[in-house]
Design a protein around this motif. Structure first.
Motif, PDB file in Angstrom:
ATOM      1  N   ALA A 173      12.930  30.568 -30.896  1.00  0.00           N
ATOM      2  CA  ALA A 173      13.658  31.829 -31.045  1.00  0.00           C
ATOM      3  C   ALA A 173      14.725  31.591 -32.115  1.00  0.00           C
ATOM      4  O   ALA A 173      15.044  30.447 -32.440  1.00  0.00           O
ATOM      5  CB  ALA A 173      14.303  32.260 -29.734  1.00  0.00           C
ATOM      6  N   GLU A 174      15.271  32.667 -32.660  1.00  0.00           N
ATOM      7  CA  GLU A 174      16.337  32.527 -33.656  1.00  0.00           C
ATOM      8  C   GLU A 174      17.568  31.915 -33.000  1.00  0.00           C
ATOM      9  O   GLU A 174      17.927  32.259 -31.877  1.00  0.00           O
ATOM     10  CB  GLU A 174      16.697  33.898 -34.232  1.00  0.00           C
ATOM     11  N   GLU A 175      18.199  30.984 -33.708  1.00  0.00           N
ATOM     12  CA  GLU A 175      19.446  30.382 -33.233  1.00  0.00           C
ATOM     13  C   GLU A 175      20.486  30.475 -34.339  1.00  0.00           C
ATOM     14  O   GLU A 175      20.201  30.155 -35.491  1.00  0.00           O
ATOM     15  CB  GLU A 175      19.242  28.914 -32.839  1.00  0.00           C
ATOM     16  N   ARG A 176      21.672  30.931 -33.969  1.00  0.00           N
ATOM     17  CA  ARG A 176      22.784  31.017 -34.914  1.00  0.00           C
ATOM     18  C   ARG A 176      23.827  29.982 -34.529  1.00  0.00           C
ATOM     19  O   ARG A 176      24.120  29.789 -33.350  1.00  0.00           O
ATOM     20  CB  ARG A 176      23.387  32.417 -34.899  1.00  0.00           C
TER      21      ARG A 176
ATOM     22  N   LYS B  46      13.028  31.730 -35.860  1.00  0.00           N
ATOM     23  CA  LYS B  46      11.911  31.402 -34.978  1.00  0.00           C
ATOM     24  C   LYS B  46      10.769  30.801 -35.794  1.00  0.00           C
ATOM     25  O   LYS B  46      10.415  31.310 -36.851  1.00  0.00           O
ATOM     26  CB  LYS B  46      11.446  32.675 -34.264  1.00  0.00           C
ATOM     27  N   GLY B  47      10.211  29.708 -35.291  1.00  0.00           N
ATOM     28  CA  GLY B  47       9.100  29.049 -35.966  1.00  0.00           C
ATOM     29  C   GLY B  47       9.508  27.859 -36.810  1.00  0.00           C
ATOM     30  O   GLY B  47       8.657  27.093 -37.255  1.00  0.00           O
ATOM     31  N   PHE B  48      10.810  27.674 -37.019  1.00  0.00           N
ATOM     32  CA  PHE B  48      11.293  26.546 -37.824  1.00  0.00           C
ATOM     33  C   PHE B  48      11.152  25.262 -37.020  1.00  0.00           C
ATOM     34  O   PHE B  48      11.634  25.160 -35.900  1.00  0.00           O
ATOM     35  CB  PHE B  48      12.749  26.771 -38.224  1.00  0.00           C
ATOM     36  N   LYS B  49      10.467  24.286 -37.598  1.00  0.00           N
ATOM     37  CA  LYS B  49      10.296  22.972 -36.968  1.00  0.00           C
ATOM     38  C   LYS B  49      10.903  21.941 -37.892  1.00  0.00           C
ATOM     39  O   LYS B  49      10.661  21.967 -39.105  1.00  0.00           O
ATOM     40  CB  LYS B  49       8.817  22.665 -36.738  1.00  0.00           C
ATOM     41  N   CYS B  50      11.688  21.044 -37.311  1.00  0.00           N
ATOM     42  CA  CYS B  50      12.398  20.093 -38.159  1.00  0.00           C
ATOM     43  C   CYS B  50      12.757  18.818 -37.403  1.00  0.00           C
ATOM     44  O   CYS B  50      12.551  18.710 -36.204  1.00  0.00           O
ATOM     45  CB  CYS B  50      13.680  20.747 -38.670  1.00  0.00           C
TER      46      CYS B  50
ATOM     47  N   VAL C 118      21.390  31.792 -28.976  1.00  0.00           N
ATOM     48  CA  VAL C 118      19.968  32.035 -29.187  1.00  0.00           C
ATOM     49  C   VAL C 118      19.752  33.536 -29.133  1.00  0.00           C
ATOM     50  O   VAL C 118      20.189  34.204 -28.196  1.00  0.00           O
ATOM     51  CB  VAL C 118      19.117  31.318 -28.116  1.00  0.00           C
ATOM     52  N   ILE C 119      19.109  34.070 -30.169  1.00  0.00           N
ATOM     53  CA  ILE C 119      18.850  35.504 -30.270  1.00  0.00           C
ATOM     54  C   ILE C 119      17.411  35.761 -29.847  1.00  0.00           C
ATOM     55  O   ILE C 119      16.470  35.343 -30.524  1.00  0.00           O
ATOM     56  CB  ILE C 119      19.074  36.012 -31.724  1.00  0.00           C
ATOM     57  N   GLN C 120      17.269  36.457 -28.740  1.00  0.00           N
ATOM     58  CA  GLN C 120      15.943  36.749 -28.210  1.00  0.00           C
ATOM     59  C   GLN C 120      15.418  38.038 -28.833  1.00  0.00           C
ATOM     60  O   GLN C 120      16.100  39.055 -28.808  1.00  0.00           O
ATOM     61  CB  GLN C 120      16.025  36.901 -26.684  1.00  0.00           C
TER      62      GLN C 120
ATOM     63  N   ALA D  24      12.458  34.458 -22.135  1.00  0.00           N
ATOM     64  CA  ALA D  24      13.485  33.648 -22.799  1.00  0.00           C
ATOM     65  C   ALA D  24      12.829  32.388 -23.355  1.00  0.00           C
ATOM     66  O   ALA D  24      11.832  31.910 -22.814  1.00  0.00           O
ATOM     67  CB  ALA D  24      14.579  33.284 -21.813  1.00  0.00           C
ATOM     68  N   PRO D  25      13.372  31.838 -24.422  1.00  0.00           N
ATOM     69  CA  PRO D  25      12.804  30.604 -24.959  1.00  0.00           C
ATOM     70  C   PRO D  25      13.012  29.460 -23.972  1.00  0.00           C
ATOM     71  O   PRO D  25      13.903  29.526 -23.136  1.00  0.00           O
ATOM     72  CB  PRO D  25      13.614  30.372 -26.249  1.00  0.00           C
TER      73      PRO D  25
END
Length: 178
Positions: free
Chosen positions: A41-44, A75-79, A93-95, A102-103
């Motif tokens: 999920a998006e995280e700020r 969302k989708g970023f792998k690192c 975390v922005i759902q 929820a993630p």
């Protein structure tokens, strides 16, 4: 990869963003040095202190983040994270509305899989390890010895098997003296 990680340097971070970030959760890398992460999920983030090198799994150039940076992980970023100076940050975390669920709250720090249902927590390094990675390691290096077994993020203890109790020895009966 520019579309999956967005970094705003300290001089461009708005006061409004800083104020909002104070209402978010706080994270401290403590003794964590390197770990993989899969953003489901998006995280700020607002980095309060420290620095890290974020290396995208797709081979894109590494990104260095540090004190004062505003970072959005989409969302989708792998690192792979490499903490270069102990980091403290505010995060949220922005759902997405269509996601519904929820993630995962716990992901394996070795392989990145969701392991909220069952995991092993290694307090020294603050690592969450999925059962598969834990069991594979148990065969070789034993670096996860002493990890706390958890289910749904809570300490889990297998119930001990009940042993059959032996009946107490019979008391000798006193005989009347003649």
């Amino acid at each position: 990869m520019d579309k999956l990680i967005i970094v705003v340097r300290p001089e461009a971070v708005t006061d409004e963003y800083k104020k909002e970030a104070k209402t978010w959760g706080k994270w401290d890398s403590k003794s964590r040095k390197k770990f993989p992460y899969n953003y489901t999920a998006e995280e700020r983030v607002l980095v309060l202190d420290g620095s890290a090198t974020i290396t995208p799994d797709d081979g894109s150039p590494a990104v260095i983040i540090g004190k004062g940076d505003q970072v959005t992980f989409l969302k989708g970023f792998k690192c792979q994270w490499k903490i270069t100076k102990r980091m403290k940050k505010h995060y949220t975390v922005i759902q997405e509305e269509e996601d519904g669920d929820a993630p995962p709250a716990i992901t394996c720090d070795v392989c990145g899989v969701d392991c909220v249902a069952e995991s092993y927590f290694l307090e020294e390094d603050e690592q969450d390890i999925c059962p598969k990675c834990h069991d594979e390691d148990a065969k070789d290096s034993k670096k996860y010895v002493g990890a706390e077994h958890q289910k749904d993020g809570e300490k889990w203890e297998d119930k001990p098997t009940t042993k059959k109790m032996k009946a107490p020895p019979k008391k000798k009966q006193k005989t009347a003296k003649k």
